[in-house]
Scaffold this active site. Structure first.
Site, PDB file in Angstrom:
ATOM      1  N   LYS A  65      50.615  24.684  42.032  1.00  0.00           N
ATOM      2  CA  LYS A  65      49.546  25.426  41.355  1.00  0.00           C
ATOM      3  C   LYS A  65      49.765  25.575  39.854  1.00  0.00           C
ATOM      4  O   LYS A  65      48.812  25.627  39.078  1.00  0.00           O
ATOM      5  CB  LYS A  65      49.374  26.806  42.000  1.00  0.00           C
ATOM      6  CG  LYS A  65      48.838  26.750  43.423  1.00  0.00           C
ATOM      7  CD  LYS A  65      48.580  28.144  43.976  1.00  0.00           C
ATOM      8  CE  LYS A  65      48.021  28.090  45.379  1.00  0.00           C
ATOM      9  NZ  LYS A  65      47.664  29.428  45.905  1.00  0.00           N
ATOM     10  N   ASP A 101      41.830  32.248  44.515  1.00  0.00           N
ATOM     11  CA  ASP A 101      42.531  33.230  45.350  1.00  0.00           C
ATOM     12  C   ASP A 101      42.046  34.647  45.057  1.00  0.00           C
ATOM     13  O   ASP A 101      41.886  35.464  45.973  1.00  0.00           O
ATOM     14  CB  ASP A 101      44.048  33.151  45.113  1.00  0.00           C
ATOM     15  CG  ASP A 101      44.662  31.906  45.734  1.00  0.00           C
ATOM     16  OD1 ASP A 101      44.102  31.401  46.726  1.00  0.00           O
ATOM     17  OD2 ASP A 101      45.705  31.443  45.236  1.00  0.00           O
ATOM     18  N   GLY A 127      55.053  43.565  46.499  1.00  0.00           N
ATOM     19  CA  GLY A 127      55.422  42.215  46.107  1.00  0.00           C
ATOM     20  C   GLY A 127      55.140  41.978  44.637  1.00  0.00           C
ATOM     21  O   GLY A 127      54.322  42.684  44.021  1.00  0.00           O
ATOM     22  N   ALA A 128      55.818  40.961  44.070  1.00  0.00           N
ATOM     23  CA  ALA A 128      55.649  40.683  42.641  1.00  0.00           C
ATOM     24  C   ALA A 128      55.617  39.186  42.361  1.00  0.00           C
ATOM     25  O   ALA A 128      55.964  38.748  41.265  1.00  0.00           O
ATOM     26  CB  ALA A 128      56.779  41.352  41.850  1.00  0.00           C
ATOM     27  N   GLY A 129      55.176  38.403  43.354  1.00  0.00           N
ATOM     28  CA  GLY A 129      55.056  36.962  43.176  1.00  0.00           C
ATOM     29  C   GLY A 129      53.689  36.574  42.653  1.00  0.00           C
ATOM     30  O   GLY A 129      52.926  37.405  42.148  1.00  0.00           O
ATOM     31  N   ALA A 131      50.972  35.684  44.252  1.00  0.00           N
ATOM     32  CA  ALA A 131      49.851  36.333  44.945  1.00  0.00           C
ATOM     33  C   ALA A 131      49.645  37.748  44.424  1.00  0.00           C
ATOM     34  O   ALA A 131      48.512  38.192  44.216  1.00  0.00           O
ATOM     35  CB  ALA A 131      50.102  36.351  46.442  1.00  0.00           C
ATOM     36  N   ILE A 216      47.802  40.031  53.153  1.00  0.00           N
ATOM     37  CA  ILE A 216      47.315  38.672  52.909  1.00  0.00           C
ATOM     38  C   ILE A 216      47.943  37.668  53.865  1.00  0.00           C
ATOM     39  O   ILE A 216      47.520  36.509  53.899  1.00  0.00           O
ATOM     40  CB  ILE A 216      47.520  38.237  51.442  1.00  0.00           C
ATOM     41  CG1 ILE A 216      49.003  38.028  51.119  1.00  0.00           C
ATOM     42  CG2 ILE A 216      46.868  39.218  50.483  1.00  0.00           C
ATOM     43  CD1 ILE A 216      49.213  37.298  49.791  1.00  0.00           C
TER      44      ILE A 216
END
Length: 276
Positions: A65, A101, A127-129, A131, A216
């Site tokens: 991506k 997304d 989370g911190a990625g 997404a 998700i």
């Protein structure tokens, strides 16, 4: 015949062909949608040769991506802000791309809990990625006043929150229990709860009764987080709807028809996930 595909490394797991080929059949389109296994480092050359390969465009899955972004002539503001693209199409001789997304996540929320924006002042994102970055972007731009990014590594959460000073803040996962009573919307963007991964262990008894819980992850269709939240009476939002809604813009660009996300499509992909 119009052709499109999904590229990745690996790519066999991608369920995009099920979605797009269902729409191709539904709308009576002469076309096809397949998979292309593309090695890292070769994404740019593949995209530059899309027309010669007979493709109108493609979807991009991990880990391409970010690499794909550098090959494009035009990108939408969301892809530019996130540094990642997942949908590419040809416009004359120009390669165009967008990140679907974020609108896919928001459309899934809109469909499942139509009043979510009215109910949400404070959202908590686990989370911190990549997404999480996209979802924080979507929430902030949807008018959510405060978004708290929670991650095991506080520095990674701080890096995401720093993009939106005054609107987003960071917290370590170890401290999430004290935050839950103030959350209107709780979203898991981590892999915890995914098939083959440990469950996400949260004290959901601290959530306010009208809080919305989203995940998700879509394998399984209903994670242990969602099972527990639903048992406690919370409105829940699963991950499969996001997968389906994020596919809509690409199909429209390639095949010229804006498709609907229907119950038949949901059941078709759900059956594949459950191995039926």
């Amino acid at each position: 015949m119009t052709k499109a595909c999904v590229i990745g490394w690996p790519v066999e797991h991608a369920r995009s062909p099920i979605i797009h080929n269902h729409w191709i059949k539904t709308y009576g389109i002469t076309g096809s949608y397949g998979r292309e296994l593309i090695e890292p480092g070769k994404v740019g050359s593949f995209l530059k040769n899309l027309r010669d390969l007979g493709y109108a465009g493609c979807n991009i899955t991990v880990p391409h991506k970010e690499e794909a972004l550098a090959a494009l002539d035009d990108i939408d503001p969301t892809a530019a802000a996130l540094g990642a693209v997942n949908t590419v199409w040809l416009d004359q001789d120009r390669l165009c791309g967008m990140n679907t997304d974020v609108p896919g996540f928001l459309a899934n929320l809109d469909e499942t809990v139509p009043e979510w924006t009215r109910r949400t002042t404070h959202a908590v994102v686990l989370g911190a990625g990549g997404a999480a970055r996209g979802i924080v972007y979507g929430l902030v731009n949807s008018g959510v006043e405060t978004v708290t990014v929670v991650n095991r590594s506080l520095d990674r959460a701080e890096a995401v929150a720093a993009i939106y000073p005054g609107r987003a803040r960071a917290l370590a996962m170890a401290d999430v229990g004290g935050l839950l009573p103030r959350a209107d919307l709780l979203i898991n963007t981590t892999s915890l709860g995914m098939k083959g991964q440990p469950a996400l262990d949260l004290p959901l008894d601290r959530l306010k009764p009208d809080a919305i819980v989203a995940d998700i992850v879509y394998v399984p269709l209903k994670t242990s987080l969602l099972v527990e939240a639903e048992a406690r009476g919370h409105a829940i939002v699963g991950g499969l709807g996001m997968l389906l809604h994020q596919a809509v813009p690409g199909f429209e660009h390639w095949f010229g028809v804006k498709p609907e996300v229907t119950r038949d499509l949901y059941d078709l992909v759900a059956a594949d996930i459950e191995g039926r």
